[in-house]
Design a protein around this motif. Structure first.
Motif, PDB file in Angstrom:
ATOM      1  N   CYS A  13       0.795  -1.287  -0.138  1.00 50.20           N
ATOM      2  CA  CYS A  13       0.050   0.104  -0.233  1.00 50.20           C
ATOM      3  C   CYS A  13       0.891   1.206   0.136  1.00 50.20           C
ATOM      4  O   CYS A  13       2.042   1.286   0.359  1.00 50.20           O
ATOM      5  CB  CYS A  13      -0.926   0.051   1.093  1.00 50.20           C
ATOM      6  SG  CYS A  13      -1.970   1.342   1.444  1.00 50.20           S
ATOM      7  N   ASP A  15       0.310   3.833   1.497  1.00 49.32           N
ATOM      8  CA  ASP A  15       0.035   4.816   2.924  1.00 49.32           C
ATOM      9  C   ASP A  15       1.466   5.050   3.513  1.00 49.32           C
ATOM     10  O   ASP A  15       2.345   4.340   3.842  1.00 49.32           O
ATOM     11  CB  ASP A  15      -0.408   3.469   3.985  1.00 49.32           C
ATOM     12  CG  ASP A  15      -1.037   4.352   5.202  1.00 49.32           C
ATOM     13  OD1 ASP A  15      -0.179   4.957   5.939  1.00 49.32           O
ATOM     14  OD2 ASP A  15      -2.134   3.927   5.536  1.00 49.32           O
ATOM     15  N   HIS A  67      -1.974  -4.190   5.105  1.00 45.88           N
ATOM     16  CA  HIS A  67      -1.692  -3.628   6.487  1.00 45.88           C
ATOM     17  C   HIS A  67      -3.011  -3.596   7.113  1.00 45.88           C
ATOM     18  O   HIS A  67      -4.089  -3.186   6.597  1.00 45.88           O
ATOM     19  CB  HIS A  67      -0.766  -2.252   6.553  1.00 45.88           C
ATOM     20  CG  HIS A  67      -1.571  -1.471   5.883  1.00 45.88           C
ATOM     21  ND1 HIS A  67      -2.092  -0.229   6.706  1.00 45.88           N
ATOM     22  CD2 HIS A  67      -1.479  -0.755   4.632  1.00 45.88           C
ATOM     23  CE1 HIS A  67      -2.410   0.815   5.858  1.00 45.88           C
ATOM     24  NE2 HIS A  67      -2.057   0.360   4.635  1.00 45.88           N
ATOM     25  N   CYS A  70      -6.077   0.175   6.899  1.00 48.06           N
ATOM     26  CA  CYS A  70      -5.885   0.572   5.623  1.00 48.06           C
ATOM     27  C   CYS A  70      -6.795   1.407   5.303  1.00 48.06           C
ATOM     28  O   CYS A  70      -8.024   0.997   5.335  1.00 48.06           O
ATOM     29  CB  CYS A  70      -5.829  -0.598   4.494  1.00 48.06           C
ATOM     30  SG  CYS A  70      -5.105   0.045   2.936  1.00 48.06           S
ATOM     31  N   GLY A  71      -6.582   2.478   4.656  1.00 41.91           N
ATOM     32  CA  GLY A  71      -7.886   3.414   4.140  1.00 41.91           C
ATOM     33  C   GLY A  71      -8.655   2.818   3.061  1.00 41.91           C
ATOM     34  O   GLY A  71      -9.822   3.178   3.209  1.00 41.91           O
TER      35      GLY A  71
HETATM   36 ZN   LIG Z   1      -3.363   0.867   3.130  1.00 40.26          ZN
END
Ligand SMILES: [Zn+2]
Length: 148
Positions: A13, A15, A67, A70-71
Motif C-alpha cells: 500500500c 500509505d 496492513h 488501511c484506508g
Molecule cells: Zn493501506
C-alpha cells in the motif's frame, strides 16, 4: 522465509505509515527488491506492472503486503466515485465503470488474482503478508506457487 534479491517484487500500500523497506529489511545494497505501491496494495491495479516486470526481469517471487487500518478498508468505491465526480464530472462514464480498490475481503483475493493471471509465470512464488500498523507485527498469510 522469503527469498530476497533482484528476483523479488513487493506490492504494498502507498500509505505513508507503511515503510516496506524498513519492515522487510530491504537496504537496497545487500537485500534488494523491486517496489510497487498503490492504494491498498491491490493486485488488479498492479497487474500491468507485475506482468511487465515478468518480461524485463526475472522475478521469482511476488510479495503482497497489506496492513491493518488501511484506508482502502475505510473508503469504499461508491464514496471515492462520488468524490471523483465532484472533481471531474465530465468523466462520469469512466469513473462509474471503474474499480477503485476498496478492500472488502482478505489479501487472499489479491493472491488468487496473481495466480489466476495468464501474464504471471506459473513458477512464481506468491507470498502474502499482513502488517499490523499499530504493533509492528508482520505475519505471513499465505505462500504458494502459481501452479498450485
Ligand atoms: Zn493501506
Amino acid at each position: 522465509m522469503i527469498a530476497t534479491g533482484a528476483g523479488v517484487v513487493v506490492l504494498s500500500c502507498s500509505d505513508p505509515r507503511l515503510n516496506p523497506y524498513q519492515i522487510l529489511g530491504i537496504d537496497g545494497k545487500t537485500v534488494k527488491a523491486t517496489m510497487v505501491r498503490n492504494a491498498g496494495g491491490r493486485v488488479f491495479d498492479a497487474i500491468r506492472t507485475l506482468a511487465v516486470l515478468q518480461t524485463i526481469g526475472q522475478p521469482g517471487t511476488i510479495v503482497v503486503m497489506h496492513h491493518t487500518d488501511c484506508g482502502m478498508t475505510h473508503f469504499h468505491d461508491d464514496a471515492i466515485k462520488e468524490a471523483l465526480l465532484q472533481i471531474a464530472p465530465e468523466e462520469k462514464a469512466s469513473i462509474e465503470a471503474s474499480k477503485f480498490g476498496e478492500i472488502k475481503g482478505s489479501i487472499r483475493e489479491d493472491l488468487a488474482l496473481i495466480r489466476a493471471s495468464p501474464l504471471i509465470k506459473k513458477t512464481t512464488q506468491v507470498v502474502g503478508l499482513k502488517y499490523d500498523i499499530h504493533t509492528g507485527v508482520l505475519s505471513q498469510v499465505e505462500e504458494t506457487k502459481c501452479e498450485l
